[in-house]
Motif scaffolding. Structure first.
Motif, PDB file in Angstrom:
ATOM      1  N   GLU A 279       0.568  -1.149  -0.314  1.00 50.38           N
ATOM      2  CA  GLU A 279      -0.152   0.171   0.308  1.00 50.38           C
ATOM      3  C   GLU A 279       0.755   1.401   0.203  1.00 50.38           C
ATOM      4  N   ASN A 280       1.923   1.041   0.971  1.00 58.71           N
ATOM      5  CA  ASN A 280       2.510   2.722   0.799  1.00 58.71           C
ATOM      6  C   ASN A 280       3.929   2.729   0.591  1.00 58.71           C
ATOM      7  N   GLY A 281       3.949   1.489  -0.580  1.00 56.67           N
ATOM      8  CA  GLY A 281       5.895   2.410  -1.089  1.00 56.67           C
ATOM      9  C   GLY A 281       7.104   1.852  -0.741  1.00 56.67           C
ATOM     10  N   VAL A 282       6.558   0.849   0.097  1.00 51.96           N
ATOM     11  CA  VAL A 282       7.816   0.404   0.455  1.00 51.96           C
ATOM     12  C   VAL A 282       8.503  -0.732   0.350  1.00 51.96           C
ATOM     13  N   PRO A 283      10.014  -1.254   0.246  1.00 55.97           N
ATOM     14  CA  PRO A 283      10.506  -1.528  -0.789  1.00 55.97           C
ATOM     15  C   PRO A 283       9.986  -3.007  -1.519  1.00 55.97           C
ATOM     16  N   ARG A 284       9.161  -3.790  -2.307  1.00 55.88           N
ATOM     17  CA  ARG A 284       8.931  -4.829  -2.744  1.00 55.88           C
ATOM     18  C   ARG A 284       9.768  -6.193  -2.294  1.00 55.88           C
ATOM     19  N   GLU A 285      10.619  -6.276  -1.451  1.00 55.77           N
ATOM     20  CA  GLU A 285      11.655  -7.100  -1.197  1.00 55.77           C
ATOM     21  C   GLU A 285      11.226  -7.019   0.460  1.00 55.77           C
ATOM     22  N   GLU A 286      11.014  -5.607   1.100  1.00 55.47           N
ATOM     23  CA  GLU A 286      10.165  -5.844   2.412  1.00 55.47           C
ATOM     24  C   GLU A 286       8.951  -5.926   2.602  1.00 55.47           C
ATOM     25  N   PHE A 287       8.380  -5.700   1.781  1.00 55.60           N
ATOM     26  CA  PHE A 287       6.180  -5.906   1.693  1.00 55.60           C
ATOM     27  C   PHE A 287       7.053  -7.794   1.296  1.00 55.60           C
ATOM     28  N   LEU A 288       7.459  -8.548   0.551  1.00 61.16           N
ATOM     29  CA  LEU A 288       7.405 -10.001  -0.185  1.00 61.16           C
ATOM     30  C   LEU A 288       7.336 -10.585   1.814  1.00 61.16           C
ATOM     31  N   ILE A 289       8.432  -9.768   2.586  1.00 57.57           N
ATOM     32  CA  ILE A 289       8.840 -10.774   3.746  1.00 57.57           C
ATOM     33  C   ILE A 289       7.331 -10.812   4.886  1.00 57.57           C
ATOM     34  N   ARG A 290       6.823  -9.434   4.745  1.00 55.45           N
ATOM     35  CA  ARG A 290       5.901  -9.044   5.654  1.00 55.45           C
ATOM     36  C   ARG A 290       4.699 -10.526   5.120  1.00 55.45           C
ATOM     37  N   ARG A 291       4.594 -10.214   3.638  1.00 53.13           N
ATOM     38  CA  ARG A 291       3.364 -10.986   3.245  1.00 53.13           C
ATOM     39  C   ARG A 291       3.447 -12.580   3.236  1.00 53.13           C
ATOM     40  N   ALA A 292       4.773 -12.660   3.591  1.00 51.26           N
ATOM     41  CA  ALA A 292       4.671 -14.631   3.729  1.00 51.26           C
ATOM     42  C   ALA A 292       4.785 -14.704   5.294  1.00 51.26           C
ATOM     43  N   ALA A 293       4.654 -13.588   6.190  1.00 51.49           N
ATOM     44  CA  ALA A 293       4.284 -13.805   7.643  1.00 51.49           C
ATOM     45  C   ALA A 293       3.239 -13.734   7.456  1.00 51.49           C
ATOM     46  N   ALA A 294       2.648 -12.788   6.878  1.00 51.01           N
ATOM     47  CA  ALA A 294       1.104 -13.326   7.047  1.00 51.01           C
ATOM     48  C   ALA A 294       0.806 -14.256   6.322  1.00 51.01           C
ATOM     49  N   TYR A 295       1.282 -14.905   5.147  1.00 51.31           N
ATOM     50  CA  TYR A 295      -0.156 -16.204   4.657  1.00 51.31           C
ATOM     51  C   TYR A 295       0.096 -17.455   5.538  1.00 51.31           C
ATOM     52  N   ARG A 296       1.719 -17.414   5.971  1.00 47.10           N
ATOM     53  CA  ARG A 296       1.577 -18.259   7.150  1.00 47.10           C
ATOM     54  C   ARG A 296       1.082 -18.633   8.417  1.00 47.10           C
ATOM     55  N   ALA A 297       0.944 -17.296   9.029  1.00 52.93           N
ATOM     56  CA  ALA A 297       0.059 -16.452   9.962  1.00 52.93           C
ATOM     57  C   ALA A 297      -1.681 -17.111   9.646  1.00 52.93           C
ATOM     58  N   TYR A 298      -2.190 -17.266   8.458  1.00 55.89           N
ATOM     59  CA  TYR A 298      -3.259 -17.058   7.961  1.00 55.89           C
ATOM     60  C   TYR A 298      -3.818 -19.243   8.255  1.00 55.89           C
ATOM     61  N   TRP A 299      -2.545 -19.715   7.254  1.00 60.76           N
ATOM     62  CA  TRP A 299      -2.669 -20.617   7.207  1.00 60.76           C
ATOM     63  C   TRP A 299      -2.416 -21.399   8.600  1.00 60.76           C
ATOM     64  N   GLU A 300      -1.374 -20.819   9.411  1.00 58.14           N
ATOM     65  CA  GLU A 300      -1.363 -22.070  10.817  1.00 58.14           C
ATOM     66  C   GLU A 300      -3.138 -21.775  11.500  1.00 58.14           C
ATOM     67  N   ASN A 301      -3.645 -21.024  11.271  1.00 59.75           N
ATOM     68  CA  ASN A 301      -5.010 -19.507  12.585  1.00 59.75           C
ATOM     69  C   ASN A 301      -6.112 -20.712  11.726  1.00 59.75           C
ATOM     70  N   GLN A 302      -6.325 -21.156  10.448  1.00 59.48           N
ATOM     71  CA  GLN A 302      -7.343 -21.636  10.243  1.00 59.48           C
ATOM     72  C   GLN A 302      -7.011 -23.088   9.741  1.00 59.48           C
ATOM     73  N   PRO A 303      -8.915 -23.511   9.173  1.00 60.17           N
ATOM     74  CA  PRO A 303      -9.230 -24.844   8.820  1.00 60.17           C
ATOM     75  C   PRO A 303      -8.652 -25.337   7.704  1.00 60.17           C
ATOM     76  N   LEU A 304      -7.350 -25.489   7.236  1.00 60.59           N
ATOM     77  CA  LEU A 304      -6.723 -25.646   5.628  1.00 60.59           C
ATOM     78  C   LEU A 304      -6.193 -26.699   6.070  1.00 60.59           C
ATOM     79  N   ARG A 305      -5.960 -27.194   5.059  1.00 61.22           N
ATOM     80  CA  ARG A 305      -4.911 -28.416   4.773  1.00 61.22           C
ATOM     81  C   ARG A 305      -4.013 -27.806   4.110  1.00 61.22           C
ATOM     82  N   LEU A 306      -2.874 -29.608   4.666  1.00 62.56           N
ATOM     83  CA  LEU A 306      -1.685 -29.454   3.902  1.00 62.56           C
ATOM     84  C   LEU A 306      -0.920 -28.400   3.154  1.00 62.56           C
TER      85      LEU A 306
END
Length: 543
Positions: A279-306
């Motif tokens: 959203e706010n123009g941070v470096p793409r590399e930095e955002f992908l690290i954040r996105r990886a953290a968010a996606y992982r926490a999402y999978w961990e906390n939802q009833p989703l398959r392996l």
């Protein structure tokens, strides 16, 4: 091959071909920071073991959940968190064995399946059990045990057999549950409905800071820790935010009542991000690290398959479910693969940039998967649970109107490809399910939105928020302009709540259920409107 095994085989193949950024590319792009963030917290073959008897506090504080029902199976979820508002949940750094059982009755006198699973420290002691070998179209009860502790029981339901002739399917639609903007009263009422499943269409959590009093909840009987009073960025931040949200008893009740099918929107990561563009123009590399953290926490906390477990910043979330011959559900991801919003992400005048035919909402692979699925569908109803408003939505009548660049209006070529593909496939009874906008809408999906007399291909049901936007109103300030500007808009209401939808061979019935307030608890639920759409003659009509 059974329905469940076929699903897993097909999905695994699709995931191998659909990966947009693999782990090697992720680490190459993001460098040492990503390697440090994600190489030190992955499962190992020799993890330490926690003795169940050493867990001396209730670990099931965040409840239980089930999801992604198939004819012979369902995913069961829980998270061990004796002290959920602390980093690490109050658990030691080690794995622990958790026992589970599924029964045909709520007293667990007739157990159908039981087994053991490992709650891994590396995955924040979350448990995902993909139970197979169950009967199709049946209600079950489930629970977990670790040491001397037993979880609350949950109720779930498997999907009907793929070719079954069904009299009806009934499901709920929810989205947008900002903890700091109100109570989850709507979810408490949802838990009392008679449903086969619930579709959560995004914004399960919000990344924004939550102060000591819970924002608009204005707690006087508790104080939230200061670690919530910051925006989520790191993996620990996102994990703690899910703990805060799942501490709500109404959310836990709704999860325990039905299987949920979830998909994300933007706030599970960051407001209005588009693909790998923040959203706010941070470096793409930095955002992908954040996105990886968010996606992982999402999978961990939802009833989703392996199969859905992310690899770095990539996670295959779009997937398909069948409910007999009555309905096919194609669950979409409109965030991970989209082109960046044109002219910014707000309401703007459309122009060449937004109308560029190369722009995509779904990405090439997901778009092809959806259209192929519509062509092969033999279902009466083709239901598309997704995130942002699909139908055209002008803000004022006449010239000078603006459109939301974050919705499908900002991607008209992608919408046209979907509508043309659905028409060519003969998928007449389209039902698009939408969240995001914190209001209830009902739309007729027109083949040509510029021509009100053009063919109606289906309907769009936009469900309001659970709490986001605070109390709302029955008649939002933009009501007159939007209703006048969009003749295909059949309903508009701004209260909080949810939608229940019943599919039968001859008709769809949608009930918009609302509460008058969420900034204080305890509001009763009411039915704001009921609409029907006939199979073979789609279009919303008041019941």
């Amino acid at each position: 091959m059974t329905d469940a095994l076929s699903y897993q085989h097909e999905t695994a193949q699709e995931m191998r071909t659909a990966a947009r950024v693999n782990r090697r590319r992720f680490l190459t792009v993001t460098g040492a920071a990503a390697a440090l963030a994600f190489s030190t917290n992955l499962p190992t073959a020799h993890a330490a073991q926690i003795r169940p008897k050493d867990i001396t506090e209730d670990p099931f504080t965040l409840g239980v959940a089930s999801g992604d029902p198939l004819p012979g199976g369902v995913v069961l979820w829980t998270r061990l968190a004796p002290r959920p508002f602390e980093p690490g949940n109050g658990m030691a750094q080690g794995d622990v064995t958790v026992h589970w059982e599924v029964a045909r009755d709520e007293r667990f006198a007739r157990v159908a399946r039981r087994g053991a699973a490992t709650a891994r420290w590396e995955f924040n002691h979350t448990v995902h059990v993909d139970v197979q070998g169950l009967d199709a179209g049946r209600v079950y009860w489930y629970r977990f045990r670790v040491g001397s502790w037993t979880s609350p029981a949950g109720r779930t339901r498997t999907a009907p057999a793929r070719g079954a002739a069904l009299d009806r399917v009934r499901f709920g639609i929810v989205s947008c549950q900002a903890y700091h903007q109100g109570y989850y009263t709507a979810l408490r009422h949802l838990a009392d409905e008679d449903l086969d499943a619930v579709f959560h269409l995004g914004d399960y959590i919000y990344e924004y800071a939550v102060n000591a009093t819970g924002g608009d909840r204005a707690y006087t009987d508790r104080t939230l820790p200061s670690l919530f009073d910051r925006e989520t960025v790191t993996l620990e931040d996102y994990r703690l935010r899910y703990a805060l949200y799942k501490s709500d008893e109404d959310l836990r009740a709704a999860h325990a009542a039905f299987p949920w099918v979830v998909t994300w929107d933007d706030h599970e990561t960051e407001n209005n991000y588009a693909g790998d563009t923040p959203e706010n123009g941070v470096p793409r590399e930095e955002f992908l690290i954040r996105r990886a953290a968010a996606y992982r926490a999402y999978w961990e906390n939802q009833p989703l398959r392996l199969l859905q477990r992310p690899s770095g910043p990539d996670m295959r979330l779009y997937r398909r479910f069948h409910y007999g011959r009555l309905a096919q559900f194609d669950v979409l991801d409109t965030r991970q693969y989209r082109s960046d919003q044109a002219y910014g992400d707000g309401w703007q005048t459309p122009g060449p940039a937004s109308e560029d035919p190369a722009r995509t909402m779904l990405g090439e692979t997901q778009e092809r998967w959806l259209l192929d699925g519509l062509r092969s569908s033999g279902a009466t109803w083709n239901v598309i649970p997704q995130q942002v408003t699909f139908s055209r939505r002008r803000n004022v009548p006449g010239d000078g109107y603006k459109l939301s660049m974050d919705a499908w209006d900002g991607y008209p070529a992608a919408r046209e490809r979907l509508l043309a593909g659905a028409e060519q496939a003969g998928a007449d009874n389209l039902v698009v399910l939408t969240g995001d906008v914190h209001v209830n809408y009902g739309f007729d999906i027109k083949r040509d939105f510029d021509d009100p007399s053009s063919r109606t291909l289906g309907v769009e049901l936009v469900g309001t928020s659970v709490s986001s936007g605070r109390n709302g109103s029955d008649r939002p300030a933009s009501y007159d302009n939007q209703m006048a500007a969009n003749p295909h808009m059949k309903f508009f209401n701004g209260r909080r709540g949810y939608v229940t939808t019943t599919l039968e061979p001859q008709r769809l019935t949608a009930e918009y259920r609302t509460v008058d307030h969420v900034t204080t608890p305890g509001a009763p639920v009411k039915t704001a409107a009921v609409f029907v759409s006939e199979a073979g003659d789609p279009g919303l009509k008041p019941a």
